[in-house]
Design a protein around this motif. Structure first.
Motif, short mmCIF file in Angstrom:
data_model
loop_
_atom_site.label_atom_id
_atom_site.label_comp_id
_atom_site.label_asym_id
_atom_site.label_seq_id
_atom_site.Cartn_x
_atom_site.Cartn_y
_atom_site.Cartn_z
N ASP A 1 -13.08 -43.87 -44.38
CA ASP A 1 -12.95 -44.71 -43.19
C ASP A 1 -13.83 -44.22 -42.03
OD1 ASP A 1 -11.93 -47.00 -42.14
OD2 ASP A 1 -9.83 -46.37 -42.21
N GLY A 2 -14.93 -43.55 -42.39
CA GLY A 2 -15.84 -43.09 -41.35
C GLY A 2 -16.55 -44.21 -40.61
N ASN A 3 -16.50 -45.42 -41.18
CA ASN A 3 -17.07 -46.58 -40.49
C ASN A 3 -16.08 -47.20 -39.50
OD1 ASN A 3 -15.45 -47.43 -42.69
ND2 ASN A 3 -16.41 -49.45 -42.66
N SER A 4 -14.89 -46.61 -39.38
CA SER A 4 -13.93 -47.05 -38.37
C SER A 4 -13.68 -45.95 -37.34
CB SER A 4 -12.59 -47.43 -39.02
OG SER A 4 -12.71 -48.66 -39.71
N LEU A 5 -13.54 -44.71 -37.82
CA LEU A 5 -13.37 -43.56 -36.93
C LEU A 5 -13.96 -42.35 -37.61
CD1 LEU A 5 -12.19 -42.24 -34.36
CD2 LEU A 5 -10.10 -41.80 -35.68
N GLY A 6 -15.04 -41.82 -37.04
CA GLY A 6 -15.69 -40.66 -37.64
C GLY A 6 -14.89 -39.39 -37.48
N ARG A 7 -15.07 -38.46 -38.41
CA ARG A 7 -14.46 -37.14 -38.28
C ARG A 7 -15.00 -36.43 -37.03
NH1 ARG A 7 -12.16 -34.69 -42.94
NH2 ARG A 7 -12.59 -35.71 -44.95
N ASN B 1 -19.23 -40.66 -33.87
CA ASN B 1 -18.18 -39.63 -33.89
C ASN B 1 -17.72 -39.20 -32.50
OD1 ASN B 1 -20.06 -39.41 -36.31
ND2 ASN B 1 -18.32 -38.23 -37.05
N GLY B 2 -17.62 -40.18 -31.59
CA GLY B 2 -17.19 -39.85 -30.23
C GLY B 2 -15.69 -39.66 -30.09
N GLY B 3 -14.91 -40.07 -31.08
CA GLY B 3 -13.46 -39.92 -31.02
C GLY B 3 -12.78 -41.24 -30.70
N PRO B 4 -11.47 -41.31 -30.95
CA PRO B 4 -10.72 -42.56 -30.74
C PRO B 4 -10.84 -43.06 -29.31
CG PRO B 4 -9.23 -40.70 -31.06
CD PRO B 4 -10.59 -40.21 -31.40
#
Length: 407
Positions: free
Chosen positions: A30-36, A228-231
């Motif tokens: 799910d890195g295309n929704s929320l990156g680590r 990957n900026g965070g939620p």
């Protein structure tokens, strides 16, 4: 080639260790929704609290923060968007920036009555366009396409005309991962006298983007996927230099005024892309984003794209081998030149499969109708992870089929 060999040959494999959680057995699709998150970002946030915020306090605005939406925007533009300095600003959510961009664009084409969108655009894009159309007395003209593909220049040419004010499309389709021919579509839109707005949310940081070279007017993208900026990290907006004096966004706030600290009685938009800012920018939320943009600059977007193509091609090959016999269809373009950074696998049981996978620490996401999205963030995903994840999908599909036979 097996996953171990592919990982051994991958020149970017060592970068996976820079991400929190990459050492675990969890499969993250799910890195295309929320990156680590990057490990470095924890240190950066702690340092910011103790340093720039804790010791400099309000002086930070004069020393860096006031200009941060533009300096960080310039870096995102340089590294990921093909945009020269002075055209990208960071701040607000994707939804708010889409509204600002759409509203400014239609105002710049008075007398034209239509906004053109793809009917399978991400819901926010459709909802915002519908709201802007109702607000301005316009209509939305829809382009219908195969949901496993996306919009082509010929389809856009059929939809636009002398009444078109704005065309708004995603560079990478959220459902199918269709990678649009942005340059050709933009040319078609300009030939009709309209403005072009690209949503880069599934493209920025994953596929090469050349906004200046393509002649794009406006673009908006989020930063919590491949950047990957965070939620909830702030989005960015691109406004081509040629439009800086002609387009004014509708949410008039002090940060976008000519001299914010004069606190004058009337609003006058500042020159340049800063005019798309409204309120105080989310400085704290930009800290992790800076870390990822720096990493992307180190690696280069072309290397990221090469790894992305290899990952998605491997996922498609595994799906053909292991999942097609169970009735799964690849609902994404098979041509990697037309495919972004994820692959959608379609089957009527995928909603139940995704729910079961989450319980066993395999994390794809689900999109109706029956689509399991395999989102592969190139710098944090290994080929072994892809192999384990597809095997788990097969196991759950077999379990679903067995249960159905038993009933």
């Amino acid at each position: 080639m097996d996953a171990a060999s592919l990982d051994a040959a991958d020149p970017l494999a060592h970068l996976r260790d820079r991400f929190v959680g990459a050492e675990t057995d969890l499969v993250y699709f799910d890195g295309n929704s929320l990156g680590r998150p990057l490990r470095r970002s924890g240190e950066s946030l702690a340092g910011f609290v103790a340093g720039a915020w804790g010791s400099r306090l309000i002086r930070g605005w004069d020393e860096e923060w006031f200009d941060l939406p533009l300096t960080l925007g310039d870096e995102i533009g340089r590294v990921a968007l093909g945009a020269a300095p002075g055209q990208v600003a960071v701040g607000d959510s994707t939804t708010v920036l889409l509204y600002k961009a759409m509203r400014a664009a239609v105002a710049a084409r008075p007398g034209r009555t239509e906004i053109v969108l793809h009917r399978d655009e991400f819901p926010t894009d459709r909802y915002v366009a519908d709201g802007v159309a109702r607000e301005c007395g316009l209509t939305v003209r829809w382009i219908d396409t195969d949901p496993a593909a996306g919009v082509t220049p010929d389809q856009v040419a059929e939809a636009v005309g002398e009444q078109t004010a704005l065309v708004s499309l995603s560079h990478v389709a959220y459902r199918s991962a269709w990678l649009a021919d942005a340059e050709a579509v933009t040319r078609v839109v300009h030939d009709a006298g309209a403005l072009m707005l690209w949503d880069l949310s599934h493209a920025g940081g994953s596929v090469p983007v050349e906004l200046d070279a393509w002649g794009v007017d406006l673009a908006v993208g989020c930063t919590y996927k491949y950047l990957n900026g965070g939620p909830g990290s702030p989005a960015y907006v691109y406004l081509a230099t040629r439009h800086h004096e002609a387009l004014t966004q509708p949410v008039q706030g002090w940060m976008g005024s000519t001299d914010p600290f004069v606190m004058g009685p009337a609003y006058a938009p500042v020159a340049g892309v800063r005019r798309f800012l409204s309120g105080t920018p989310p400085v704290l939320a930009m800290v992790p984003l800076r870390d990822m943009v720096a990493m992307l600059a180190e690696v280069g977007i072309d290397a990221v794209r090469q790894k992305s193509v290899a990952l998605t091609s491997y996922a498609v090959a595994l799906a053909d081998e292991q999942l097609a016999p169970l009735g799964v269809e690849v609902a994404s373009p098979r041509d990697p030149a037309r495919r972004g950074g994820h692959v959608t696998l379609a089957h009527p049981a995928m909603a139940q499969v995704v729910a079961a996978l989450w319980r066993r620490d395999v994390i794809p996401d689900y999109r109706e109708p029956g689509g399991l999205r395999v989102g592969l963030s190139p710098l944090s995903t290994s080929f072994a992870e892809v192999h384990r994840g597809i095997a788990a999908v097969r196991e759950e599909l077999e379990r679903q089929a067995s249960a159905a036979r038993g009933s």
